[in-house]
Write a protein that holds these residues in place. Sequence first.
Motif, mmCIF file in Angstrom:
data_model
loop_
_atom_site.group_PDB
_atom_site.id
_atom_site.type_symbol
_atom_site.label_atom_id
_atom_site.label_comp_id
_atom_site.label_asym_id
_atom_site.label_seq_id
_atom_site.Cartn_x
_atom_site.Cartn_y
_atom_site.Cartn_z
ATOM 1 N N SER A 55 -0.277 21.083 20.028
ATOM 2 C CA SER A 55 0.559 20.304 20.938
ATOM 3 C C SER A 55 2.017 20.746 20.866
ATOM 4 C CB SER A 55 0.441 18.814 20.593
ATOM 5 O OG SER A 55 1.250 18.048 21.450
ATOM 6 N N GLN A 95 -5.153 6.845 25.649
ATOM 7 C CA GLN A 95 -4.126 7.704 25.050
ATOM 8 C C GLN A 95 -3.162 6.895 24.182
ATOM 9 O OE1 GLN A 95 -4.128 11.047 25.116
ATOM 10 N NE2 GLN A 95 -6.058 10.810 26.197
ATOM 11 N N HIS A 118 2.519 6.571 27.591
ATOM 12 C CA HIS A 118 1.197 5.995 27.855
ATOM 13 C C HIS A 118 1.276 4.483 28.059
ATOM 14 C CE1 HIS A 118 -0.258 9.927 26.990
ATOM 15 N NE2 HIS A 118 0.211 9.889 25.757
ATOM 16 N N LYS A 169 -5.007 6.123 21.008
ATOM 17 C CA LYS A 169 -5.124 7.351 20.199
ATOM 18 C C LYS A 169 -3.828 7.589 19.435
ATOM 19 C CE LYS A 169 -4.052 10.927 22.183
ATOM 20 N NZ LYS A 169 -2.873 11.705 21.995
ATOM 21 N N ASP A 170 -2.698 7.444 20.129
ATOM 22 C CA ASP A 170 -1.407 7.649 19.463
ATOM 23 C C ASP A 170 -1.196 6.633 18.345
ATOM 24 O OD1 ASP A 170 -0.851 9.840 21.025
ATOM 25 O OD2 ASP A 170 0.686 8.857 22.233
ATOM 26 N N LEU A 196 5.008 9.965 17.313
ATOM 27 C CA LEU A 196 3.881 9.245 17.896
ATOM 28 C C LEU A 196 4.227 7.874 18.470
ATOM 29 C CD1 LEU A 196 1.219 10.218 15.249
ATOM 30 C CD2 LEU A 196 1.080 10.709 17.709
ATOM 31 N N THR A 233 6.145 8.090 21.765
ATOM 32 C CA THR A 233 5.262 8.725 22.740
ATOM 33 C C THR A 233 4.242 7.723 23.270
ATOM 34 O OG1 THR A 233 5.527 10.889 21.725
ATOM 35 C CG2 THR A 233 3.585 10.585 23.089
ATOM 36 N N ALA A 234 3.679 6.929 22.397
ATOM 37 C CA ALA A 234 2.707 5.927 22.827
ATOM 38 C C ALA A 234 3.326 4.995 23.857
ATOM 39 C CB ALA A 234 2.198 5.134 21.620
ATOM 40 N N LEU A 254 -3.402 7.686 15.417
ATOM 41 C CA LEU A 254 -2.796 8.822 14.718
ATOM 42 C C LEU A 254 -1.569 8.374 13.923
ATOM 43 C CD1 LEU A 254 -3.157 11.589 17.441
ATOM 44 C CD2 LEU A 254 -4.268 11.542 15.193
ATOM 45 N N ALA A 255 -0.817 7.417 14.460
ATOM 46 C CA ALA A 255 0.337 6.886 13.718
ATOM 47 C C ALA A 255 -0.150 6.219 12.429
ATOM 48 C CB ALA A 255 1.115 5.896 14.590
#
Length: 133
Positions: free
Chosen positions: A19, A102, A85, A105-106, A77, A80-81, A109-110
């Motif tokens: 990414s 999405q 999204h 998902k973020d 993250l 971005t989330a 991952l966080a």
Amino acid sequence: MDVAFLIGRLLFAFLFLGSGFAHLTKTADMAAYAGARGVPSPKLATQASGALIIVGALMVLLGVWGDLGSLLLLVFLLPTAVLMHAFWKETEPMAKQTEMVQFNKDLALAGATLAFFWVFAQDPGLTITTSLF
């Protein structure tokens, strides 16, 4: 357990490395998308976030202050989330569902970055440096 942690780091970091390099090699396309989402200074934000996630991913992958690398990825993250999204702003059902996936998902991952942060603080072995924090 050291080897399992190393394999987990490899798998985790490769997602961010791919990414991050895309942010730097496809800046115009990614900045256009970020701009459409309302991100201020989208070209600069795309380049800066690409550099941030490459550095964070390499730190986690190599075990060089992996705790700091984990936090750098967290710093990428969470905004971005929310910014990229924002499923709650979507009106079309398919777009709303895609953005919700999405977003989640973020967040997942966080959560993983926080788990990596904790593990690095425990001196897990197979790292180049000890934890910074």
